[in-house]
Design a protein around this motif. Structure first.
Motif, PDB file in Angstrom:
ATOM      1  N   GLU A  10      66.176  29.714  75.314  1.00 44.95           N
ATOM      2  CA  GLU A  10      64.837  29.117  75.308  1.00 44.95           C
ATOM      3  C   GLU A  10      64.897  27.671  74.830  1.00 44.95           C
ATOM      4  O   GLU A  10      64.277  26.780  75.424  1.00 44.95           O
ATOM      5  N   ILE A  13      66.575  25.263  77.465  1.00 43.96           N
ATOM      6  CA  ILE A  13      65.672  24.942  78.578  1.00 43.96           C
ATOM      7  C   ILE A  13      64.580  23.990  78.107  1.00 43.96           C
ATOM      8  O   ILE A  13      64.247  23.021  78.787  1.00 43.96           O
ATOM      9  N   SER A  16      65.995  20.371  77.558  1.00 46.97           N
ATOM     10  CA  SER A  16      66.625  19.692  78.693  1.00 46.97           C
ATOM     11  C   SER A  16      65.622  18.808  79.427  1.00 46.97           C
ATOM     12  O   SER A  16      64.512  19.237  79.744  1.00 46.97           O
ATOM     13  N   PRO A  19      66.027  20.174  85.067  1.00 45.01           N
ATOM     14  CA  PRO A  19      66.236  21.610  85.231  1.00 45.01           C
ATOM     15  C   PRO A  19      67.695  21.958  84.925  1.00 45.01           C
ATOM     16  O   PRO A  19      68.607  21.337  85.463  1.00 45.01           O
ATOM     17  N   ILE A  20      67.915  22.912  84.055  1.00 44.17           N
ATOM     18  CA  ILE A  20      69.262  23.270  83.627  1.00 44.17           C
ATOM     19  C   ILE A  20      69.691  24.564  84.302  1.00 44.17           C
ATOM     20  O   ILE A  20      68.971  25.571  84.276  1.00 44.17           O
ATOM     21  N   ILE A  25      73.987  26.623  81.008  1.00 44.66           N
ATOM     22  CA  ILE A  25      73.592  27.316  79.777  1.00 44.66           C
ATOM     23  C   ILE A  25      74.764  28.124  79.232  1.00 44.66           C
ATOM     24  O   ILE A  25      75.067  28.088  78.033  1.00 44.66           O
ATOM     25  N   ILE A  48      65.347  35.171  80.748  1.00 43.41           N
ATOM     26  CA  ILE A  48      64.225  34.332  81.178  1.00 43.41           C
ATOM     27  C   ILE A  48      63.043  35.194  81.602  1.00 43.41           C
ATOM     28  O   ILE A  48      61.879  34.876  81.310  1.00 43.41           O
ATOM     29  N   ILE A  64      58.587  29.665  82.194  1.00 41.05           N
ATOM     30  CA  ILE A  64      59.829  29.048  82.667  1.00 41.05           C
ATOM     31  C   ILE A  64      59.890  29.179  84.184  1.00 41.05           C
ATOM     32  O   ILE A  64      59.736  30.273  84.727  1.00 41.05           O
ATOM     33  N   LYS A  66      61.877  28.259  87.981  1.00 45.03           N
ATOM     34  CA  LYS A  66      63.167  27.961  88.600  1.00 45.03           C
ATOM     35  C   LYS A  66      62.942  26.875  89.633  1.00 45.03           C
ATOM     36  O   LYS A  66      62.271  27.084  90.640  1.00 45.03           O
ATOM     37  N   GLY A  70      67.719  25.274  88.941  1.00 46.49           N
ATOM     38  CA  GLY A  70      67.821  25.256  87.489  1.00 46.49           C
ATOM     39  C   GLY A  70      66.515  25.741  86.873  1.00 46.49           C
ATOM     40  O   GLY A  70      65.567  26.085  87.584  1.00 46.49           O
ATOM     41  N   TYR A  71      66.477  25.771  85.534  1.00 45.71           N
ATOM     42  CA  TYR A  71      65.297  26.279  84.835  1.00 45.71           C
ATOM     43  C   TYR A  71      64.633  25.180  84.023  1.00 45.71           C
ATOM     44  O   TYR A  71      65.301  24.344  83.409  1.00 45.71           O
ATOM     45  N   VAL A  72      63.301  25.212  83.999  1.00 47.27           N
ATOM     46  CA  VAL A  72      62.536  24.189  83.284  1.00 47.27           C
ATOM     47  C   VAL A  72      61.196  24.804  82.865  1.00 47.27           C
ATOM     48  O   VAL A  72      60.675  25.711  83.523  1.00 47.27           O
TER      49      VAL A  72
END
Length: 219
Positions: A10, A13, A16, A19-20, A25, A48, A64, A66, A70-72
């Motif tokens: 968490e 993300i 960052s 987007p990671i 990770i 997530i 969160i 996608k 990546g995730y943001v």
């Protein structure tokens, strides 16, 4: 998975700027806690999903997403019109109608050449293409095999981030675009944006007239 890693994921993300990806990770966790730590992409995705369920149960305004593989963190869809209005007021990167038109053609027809873009638009597109290249929303991807071997243009990951898409396949279908264009919230935001544009133009004209009057007085 250990709850500490849920918090670490968490935090990564959240902190960052971009987007990671799940692999990044995992790399961070292994670099800090050791290569023998057992953590997979499936673990990341499951964590997530758990975090998003927690945000939903707590009625948080964010979750969160996608995006661009990546995730943001992002705000929920129901707040989009409020944030959209704020963005149109402050966003200096706002694209012109001509730039959006050119970008849409490239997004839906890629890979595509400049002559093909101009054939669809009916006007020269040198300036619009250069603008989109400068903003890193499109890039050159080889040459066409047609006569003259013109350059081929495609969208970039920056394009995905700009429009909040995970992959190019997430682009709305033509029928969906027609529905959006008829949506009352969309029409209201469009009206406000147009009014703001008119006000800005009037302010500029008034400033120009004032400056001109001052110059005449000085003479």
């Amino acid at each position: 998975m250990d709850s500490i890693y849920k918090s670490i994921i968490e935090a990564l993300i959240f902190a960052s700027d971009e987007p990671i990806a799940a692999n990044d990770i995992i790399k961070v966790i292994k670099e800090i806690d050791g290569q023998d730590i057992e953590i997979t992409i499936d673990d990341i995705e499951a964590t997530i999903n758990e975090l998003n369920l927690k945000y939903q149960n707590n009625e948080n305004s964010f979750n969160i997403l996608k995006i661009a593989e990546g995730y943001v963190f992002g705000t929920k869809q129901e707040y989009a019109k409020y944030l959209g209005y704020l963005t149109t007021e402050k966003n200096k990167r706002r694209l012109s109608q001509a730039a959006l038109e050119t970008l849409a053609i490239i997004a839906y027809k890629q890979p595509i050449t400049k002559p093909e873009i101009e054939s669809i638009r009916g006007v020269n597109s040198d300036y619009m293409i250069n603008t989109l290249l400068e903003k890193n929303l499109i890039t050159i991807k080889g040459r066409s095999e047609t006569v003259g071997r013109p350059l081929l243009y495609v969208t970039t990951k920056e394009f995905l981030k700009y429009f909040g898409l995970n992959t190019i396949n997430d682009l709305p279908k033509p029928r969906e675009i027609e529905e959006i264009m008829k949506d009352e919230d969309f029409l209201e935001q469009k009206r406000k944006i147009m009014m703001n544009g008119i006000e800005e133009s009037l302010e500029t004209e008034i400033e120009d007239e004032t400056e001109s009057g001052n110059e005449d007085t000085l003479e």
